[in-house]
Design a protein around this motif. Structure first.
Motif, PDB file in Angstrom:
ATOM      1  N   GLN A 158       2.925  -6.770   4.324  1.00 50.02           N
ATOM      2  CA  GLN A 158       2.670  -5.410   3.845  1.00 50.02           C
ATOM      3  C   GLN A 158       3.945  -4.690   3.428  1.00 50.02           C
ATOM      4  O   GLN A 158       3.884  -3.695   2.709  1.00 50.02           O
ATOM      5  CB  GLN A 158       1.985  -4.594   4.939  1.00 50.02           C
ATOM      6  CG  GLN A 158       0.649  -5.143   5.373  1.00 50.02           C
ATOM      7  CD  GLN A 158       0.051  -4.295   6.459  1.00 50.02           C
ATOM      8  OE1 GLN A 158      -0.333  -3.148   6.223  1.00 50.02           O
ATOM      9  NE2 GLN A 158      -0.025  -4.848   7.673  1.00 50.02           N
ATOM     10  N   VAL A 159       5.096  -5.173   3.917  1.00 51.52           N
ATOM     11  CA  VAL A 159       6.363  -4.489   3.661  1.00 51.52           C
ATOM     12  C   VAL A 159       7.473  -5.523   3.556  1.00 51.52           C
ATOM     13  O   VAL A 159       7.455  -6.546   4.245  1.00 51.52           O
ATOM     14  CB  VAL A 159       6.682  -3.444   4.764  1.00 51.52           C
ATOM     15  CG1 VAL A 159       6.791  -4.077   6.133  1.00 51.52           C
ATOM     16  CG2 VAL A 159       7.926  -2.636   4.431  1.00 51.52           C
ATOM     17  N   GLY A 217       5.731   0.512  -4.815  1.00 51.46           N
ATOM     18  CA  GLY A 217       4.475  -0.135  -4.488  1.00 51.46           C
ATOM     19  C   GLY A 217       4.361  -1.413  -5.301  1.00 51.46           C
ATOM     20  O   GLY A 217       4.697  -1.429  -6.491  1.00 51.46           O
ATOM     21  N   VAL A 218       3.942  -2.471  -4.646  1.00 46.38           N
ATOM     22  CA  VAL A 218       3.775  -3.764  -5.313  1.00 46.38           C
ATOM     23  C   VAL A 218       2.351  -4.269  -5.058  1.00 46.38           C
ATOM     24  O   VAL A 218       1.707  -3.871  -4.091  1.00 46.38           O
ATOM     25  CB  VAL A 218       4.811  -4.804  -4.825  1.00 46.38           C
ATOM     26  CG1 VAL A 218       6.230  -4.349  -5.152  1.00 46.38           C
ATOM     27  CG2 VAL A 218       4.679  -5.079  -3.334  1.00 46.38           C
ATOM     28  N   LYS A 219       1.905  -5.160  -5.918  1.00 44.21           N
ATOM     29  CA  LYS A 219       0.548  -5.689  -5.790  1.00 44.21           C
ATOM     30  C   LYS A 219       0.384  -6.537  -4.538  1.00 44.21           C
ATOM     31  O   LYS A 219      -0.587  -6.396  -3.798  1.00 44.21           O
ATOM     32  CB  LYS A 219       0.186  -6.500  -7.026  1.00 44.21           C
ATOM     33  CG  LYS A 219      -1.219  -7.044  -7.005  1.00 44.21           C
ATOM     34  CD  LYS A 219      -1.542  -7.805  -8.262  1.00 44.21           C
ATOM     35  CE  LYS A 219      -2.929  -8.395  -8.153  1.00 44.21           C
ATOM     36  NZ  LYS A 219      -3.269  -9.191  -9.319  1.00 44.21           N
ATOM     37  N   ASP A 261       0.868  -1.177   0.000  1.00 42.71           N
ATOM     38  CA  ASP A 261       0.000   0.000   0.000  1.00 42.71           C
ATOM     39  C   ASP A 261       0.903   1.224   0.000  1.00 42.71           C
ATOM     40  O   ASP A 261       1.463   1.598   1.036  1.00 42.71           O
ATOM     41  CB  ASP A 261      -0.913  -0.014   1.226  1.00 42.71           C
ATOM     42  CG  ASP A 261      -1.840   1.186   1.303  1.00 42.71           C
ATOM     43  OD1 ASP A 261      -1.768   2.091   0.433  1.00 42.71           O
ATOM     44  OD2 ASP A 261      -2.650   1.241   2.252  1.00 42.71           O
ATOM     45  N   ILE A 262       1.076   1.842  -1.156  1.00 46.61           N
ATOM     46  CA  ILE A 262       1.976   2.980  -1.271  1.00 46.61           C
ATOM     47  C   ILE A 262       1.513   4.150  -0.390  1.00 46.61           C
ATOM     48  O   ILE A 262       2.297   5.031  -0.063  1.00 46.61           O
ATOM     49  CB  ILE A 262       2.166   3.388  -2.750  1.00 46.61           C
ATOM     50  CG1 ILE A 262       3.472   4.175  -2.943  1.00 46.61           C
ATOM     51  CG2 ILE A 262       0.955   4.140  -3.264  1.00 46.61           C
ATOM     52  CD1 ILE A 262       4.731   3.380  -2.708  1.00 46.61           C
TER      53      ILE A 262
END
Length: 131
Positions: free
Chosen positions: A114-115, A105-107, A79-80
């Protein structure tokens, strides 16, 4: 030289925790996995970020360096919009002069993380650390 410590999650796949080539240490990427059990730790984004950093600190220590020796950081966020929160937490671990950084940001990440974070560090010949 291959780096392995039980203070960070032990790889179950075809990769090392980190590799030291000369004075350079390149880590694998780390998520909020606790070394003693599988799965992402509970507690949300901040808890995951802190555990990922704990894992990186442990691997760097096994390689003979610390966060002060890090010259590059790569961060992946699912979640960017968490960028500002990530940057606030990041500043608790890294201080000026900051290492270079890439944040994307990744899907999605493995296990619903999340990170995910990886670093490149330089082991100082004299045992001292840069500031």
């Amino acid at each position: 030289m291959h780096i392995l410590t039980d203070a960070a999650p032990v790889p179950h796949g075809a990769y090392d925790q980190a590799i030291r080539i000369g004075d350079m240490v390149i880590t694998s990427s780390y998520m909020g996995l606790h070394p003693s059990h599988a799965g992402i730790i509970a507690g949300g984004f901040e808890a995951e970020f802190r555990q990922a950093m704990h894992n990186i600190i442990a691997v760097l220590a096994a390689a003979g360096c610390t966060l002060r020796d890090v010259v590059r950081v790569n961060v992946s966020l699912t979640d960017i919009q968490k960028y500002t929160e990530m940057d606030r937490l990041y500043r608790e671990y890294f201080h000026p002069p900051y290492p270079t950084r890439r944040t994307i940001g990744v899907k999605e990440l493995i296990g619903g993380a999340q990170v995910e974070i990886d670093v490149i560090a330089i082991v100082r010949e004299n045992g001292g650390h840069s500031q």
